[in-house]
Design a protein around this motif. Sequence first.
Motif, PDB file in Angstrom:
ATOM      1  N   UNK A   1       0.850  -1.206   0.000  1.00  0.00           N
ATOM      2  CA  UNK A   1       0.000   0.000   0.000  1.00  0.00           C
ATOM      3  C   UNK A   1       0.880   1.248   0.000  1.00  0.00           C
ATOM      4  N   UNK A   2       0.546   2.203  -0.842  1.00  0.00           N
ATOM      5  CA  UNK A   2       1.322   3.435  -0.937  1.00  0.00           C
ATOM      6  C   UNK A   2       1.213   4.231   0.348  1.00  0.00           C
ATOM      7  N   UNK A   3       2.321   4.870   0.717  1.00  0.00           N
ATOM      8  CA  UNK A   3       2.293   5.691   1.928  1.00  0.00           C
ATOM      9  C   UNK A   3       1.492   6.966   1.735  1.00  0.00           C
ATOM     10  N   UNK A   4       1.111   7.254   0.473  1.00  0.00           N
ATOM     11  CA  UNK A   4       0.333   8.453   0.192  1.00  0.00           C
ATOM     12  C   UNK A   4      -1.118   8.151  -0.187  1.00  0.00           C
ATOM     13  N   UNK A   5      -1.524   6.891  -0.155  1.00  0.00           N
ATOM     14  CA  UNK A   5      -2.857   6.541  -0.627  1.00  0.00           C
ATOM     15  C   UNK A   5      -3.958   6.868   0.365  1.00  0.00           C
ATOM     16  N   UNK A   6      -5.193   6.553  -0.038  1.00  0.00           N
ATOM     17  CA  UNK A   6      -6.362   6.788   0.806  1.00  0.00           C
ATOM     18  C   UNK A   6      -6.222   6.014   2.113  1.00  0.00           C
ATOM     19  N   UNK A   7      -6.508   6.690   3.213  1.00  0.00           N
ATOM     20  CA  UNK A   7      -6.454   6.062   4.527  1.00  0.00           C
ATOM     21  C   UNK A   7      -5.120   6.180   5.220  1.00  0.00           C
ATOM     22  N   UNK A   8      -4.120   6.719   4.540  1.00  0.00           N
ATOM     23  CA  UNK A   8      -2.794   6.833   5.145  1.00  0.00           C
ATOM     24  C   UNK A   8      -2.658   8.140   5.938  1.00  0.00           C
ATOM     25  N   UNK A   9      -1.926   8.125   7.048  1.00  0.00           N
ATOM     26  CA  UNK A   9      -1.753   9.327   7.875  1.00  0.00           C
ATOM     27  C   UNK A   9      -0.685  10.254   7.288  1.00  0.00           C
ATOM     28  N   UNK A  10      -1.047  10.930   6.218  1.00  0.00           N
ATOM     29  CA  UNK A  10      -0.099  11.784   5.499  1.00  0.00           C
ATOM     30  C   UNK A  10      -0.078  13.177   6.133  1.00  0.00           C
ATOM     31  N   UNK A  11       1.122  13.682   6.416  1.00  0.00           N
ATOM     32  CA  UNK A  11       1.255  15.048   6.916  1.00  0.00           C
ATOM     33  C   UNK A  11       0.903  16.023   5.793  1.00  0.00           C
ATOM     34  N   UNK A  12       0.339  17.146   6.149  1.00  0.00           N
ATOM     35  CA  UNK A  12      -0.208  18.059   5.146  1.00  0.00           C
ATOM     36  C   UNK A  12       0.893  18.729   4.326  1.00  0.00           C
ATOM     37  N   UNK A  13       0.715  18.681   3.009  1.00  0.00           N
ATOM     38  CA  UNK A  13       1.671  19.326   2.106  1.00  0.00           C
ATOM     39  C   UNK A  13       1.595  20.847   2.208  1.00  0.00           C
ATOM     40  N   UNK A  14       0.442  21.383   2.643  1.00  0.00           N
ATOM     41  CA  UNK A  14       0.255  22.825   2.729  1.00  0.00           C
ATOM     42  C   UNK A  14       1.041  23.464   3.869  1.00  0.00           C
ATOM     43  N   UNK A  15       1.295  22.691   4.918  1.00  0.00           N
ATOM     44  CA  UNK A  15       1.742  23.289   6.167  1.00  0.00           C
ATOM     45  C   UNK A  15       3.098  23.999   6.120  1.00  0.00           C
ATOM     46  N   UNK A  16       4.112  23.436   5.462  1.00  0.00           N
ATOM     47  CA  UNK A  16       5.415  24.122   5.504  1.00  0.00           C
ATOM     48  C   UNK A  16       5.367  25.577   5.043  1.00  0.00           C
ATOM     49  N   UNK A  17       4.729  25.854   3.918  1.00  0.00           N
ATOM     50  CA  UNK A  17       4.715  27.247   3.439  1.00  0.00           C
ATOM     51  C   UNK A  17       3.861  28.130   4.350  1.00  0.00           C
ATOM     52  N   UNK A  18       2.757  27.577   4.878  1.00  0.00           N
ATOM     53  CA  UNK A  18       1.903  28.383   5.751  1.00  0.00           C
ATOM     54  C   UNK A  18       2.607  28.701   7.065  1.00  0.00           C
ATOM     55  N   UNK A  19       3.293  27.720   7.612  1.00  0.00           N
ATOM     56  CA  UNK A  19       3.982  27.926   8.883  1.00  0.00           C
ATOM     57  C   UNK A  19       5.196  28.835   8.728  1.00  0.00           C
ATOM     58  N   UNK A  20       5.739  28.917   7.524  1.00  0.00           N
ATOM     59  CA  UNK A  20       6.890  29.800   7.279  1.00  0.00           C
ATOM     60  C   UNK A  20       6.462  31.203   6.855  1.00  0.00           C
ATOM     61  N   UNK A  21       5.152  31.467   6.881  1.00  0.00           N
ATOM     62  CA  UNK A  21       4.676  32.781   6.484  1.00  0.00           C
ATOM     63  C   UNK A  21       4.688  33.009   4.994  1.00  0.00           C
ATOM     64  N   UNK A  22       4.632  31.915   4.214  1.00  0.00           N
ATOM     65  CA  UNK A  22       4.691  32.025   2.759  1.00  0.00           C
ATOM     66  C   UNK A  22       3.327  31.837   2.109  1.00  0.00           C
ATOM     67  N   UNK A  23       2.276  31.914   2.912  1.00  0.00           N
ATOM     68  CA  UNK A  23       0.933  31.843   2.355  1.00  0.00           C
ATOM     69  C   UNK A  23       0.618  33.097   1.565  1.00  0.00           C
ATOM     70  N   UNK A  24      -0.456  33.029   0.780  1.00  0.00           N
ATOM     71  CA  UNK A  24      -0.858  34.179  -0.028  1.00  0.00           C
ATOM     72  C   UNK A  24      -2.322  34.487   0.276  1.00  0.00           C
ATOM     73  N   UNK A  25      -2.499  35.297   1.296  1.00  0.00           N
ATOM     74  CA  UNK A  25      -3.827  35.699   1.727  1.00  0.00           C
ATOM     75  C   UNK A  25      -4.199  37.026   1.055  1.00  0.00           C
ATOM     76  N   UNK A  26      -5.443  37.446   1.221  1.00  0.00           N
ATOM     77  CA  UNK A  26      -5.894  38.676   0.567  1.00  0.00           C
ATOM     78  C   UNK A  26      -4.995  39.853   0.934  1.00  0.00           C
TER      79      UNK A  26
END
Length: 778
Positions: A1-26
């Motif tokens: 089973x892939x470590x990225x498939x459905x049901x796997x506890x995958x850490x969020x890909x979004x988080x690094x940029x958001x936590x580093x202040x690299x998000x793009x908000x209004x």
Amino acid sequence: MSKYGIGQPVLRFEDPRLLRGQGRFVNDINLHGQTYAVFVRSPHAHAHIRSIDTKTAAAAPGVLAVYTGHDVVADGLGMPKANMPRKRPDGKPMFAPQRPALVVDRVRYVGDPVAMVVAETLAQAKDAAELVEIDYEPIPSVTLTEDTVKPGAPAVWDDCPDNISNFVERGNKAATDEAIKGAAKVIKRRYVITRVHAQYMEPRGTLGVYDQGEDRMTLYADVQYPHRVRNMLAQNVFKVPESKLRVITGDVGGGFGTKGWQYVEHRLTLWAARKLLRPVKWCCERSEAVMADEHGRDNVGELELALDADNRFVALRLNMLANIGAYVGSDRNLLSPFGMIGTVLGVYLIPKAYINVVGVLSNTNPTAPYRGAGRPEAIYLIERLIDDAARELGIDRVELRRKNMLGEAALPYQSPVGPFYDCGEFEKNMDMALKLADVAGYQARAEESKKRGKLRGLGIINAIEQAAGTAQPEYAEIRFNPAGTAALLMGTKAQGQGHETMFKQILNERLGIDPHDVQFIDGDTDRVAFGMGTNGSRSTVLGGSALFMAAEKVIAKGKRLAGHLLEAGEQDIEFAEGIFKVKGTDKTVSLKAVAMAAFNPTKWPKSGFEGGLYENATYLGEKDTYPNGCHICEVEVDPETGEVKLERYAVVDDVGTVMNPIGLKGQIHGGVAQGVGQILGEQVVWDRESGQLLTASFLDYTMPRADMMCSMEVKSNPVPTKYNPLGAKGAGEAGTVGAMPVLMNAVIDALAPLGVRDMVMPATAENVWRAIQAAKGA
């Protein structure tokens, strides 16, 4: 089973940029020549506007324009309206007053926008806004829901003297009345559910841009439905082709339903940008948000639960007043609780039921969907009532629930008030939760609390909600590049839930693509062809299913090209985990190689093959889904101060197929926190006499803090639905649906030995203390 498939506890890909202040908000978007808008809002709940003098403000340094409602009317801007077929109780058409962009003659709530100032800098716009002179004539107002329909109540609109906008009925009134009349026991209660504000991390914002060369407008805004906002603005407000308007939504600092739709600031910044030929930006300040935004909840329900001699439920009747505020700007203002109140029967067999919801107008902000959108209210009503029934009848509340619960053999089940429950293991949820929460050890913990002079209370509720409504489809597109990587375009819109991670997991499950080779795109009406956006726990169920279908199309086309590359018939090709293989052989080719070949004409079949590899799908669900579960919590109350402390919390949830257990727990934790917040402190309050807003800032509006929460135990009992290809039911609102009733039930349980039978929401220390004193006096 892939470590990225459905049901796997995958850490969020979004988080690094958001936590580093690299998000793009209004607020991160700034354009050359940008100007700034500030709105002048009514300080009165209800008043006639005698005059508006903008001369001094218009002459202030840096001011480019000061607009009033007369300017908007003169330019012919349209107003969205509600289209739902509704009537008043007297049979007349629904009274649904449209919301003007800027008020012309009469303000109807504190915060009603009256004027708009645009200047070179934000400071100049603020200074000039102070110079706009408005002569108001205050008139009587009505803000409390129960007051709206009392004789002599001030009319919000002269054309609607009784303040009743519309009503909705469900169920069989005559049969329900008869069943209640002949019942062995009838439990009657009245519950008030307070008004709250979403209080997201980032208040709303908008940046309007007009390109004179293209005669085209672009709106940057933190909305949940970019395509629907574009359509509304184009069709109803500016009356231009949709191709003349683009909506771009980047990162959203929380939405919860309140950022879902088109607000007046959107149309006004676009309109001003077109007039001034410069970008116009407005960002709501925290002190402005409660005045500027739509609110959630706010209703009063009167319930009657009828039981037979064996304590089985035979009928339920609900009459509810739902406060919809001063305006009905679109169908959105009618969705909660009108559309979702059907789950008020919970997970129980109640053969006869009748619901009557009356929407009333008031001198308050319009109400609209807020996390759960009527489902938390519904479960709050039924689960509070069951606890009160058990207490009044002197029977065990768990056994009363168990006796009346819909068993697996009863499913699928058609509720007498609309919902169709297709699957679930309601009793198993409860049994798992009782064990997870160690309810067997509760009495010992209660005795220990008693020794310390504290009161301990236990809350147990079963929740179910109507999710992923089938009235609107959803879109997904998979677009491969010549290098074999892919872009994933979704019509839903993330607001912090982890959509990028979840959709990449589905793509990995079906196509075996490494998530790091996938570009995720949403929130841009020029890049994404179509979409209905994110609300009502629909993104996984509908968006994920659309993505599943698009992936199937990729596989089907890929098989044809793979067969050609492997010198085999298309019918002999099988696909799994990113590899095409000739059945019964070791001849294979990767999906990435097939995708690259799809852009190389020398590798195509000689005839009948269309190059490229990009597929899309639009999915409309067969039936709504019904996430369900059991929540159990314990509280400790200090009888001397009234302080409530949350001690233990356990949840067993059935959200269907679990996409990502980490993401699911995050959704439940966040949802529970919002439910806890409403019960322990959150409330929008106006002065009952003057209509003055009393909770405009965090000095007065109590937000849940980390020290209000406790550790949570969360387990899943997934029962996949057959009504979508993923088997998903939705998870975004499940935590809130259960948290509100279970926490209030726990508080009442703690206070019951003192004679407290009910108390007003929220359960602040003051309200709890007053309930204790009242019980002592009685």
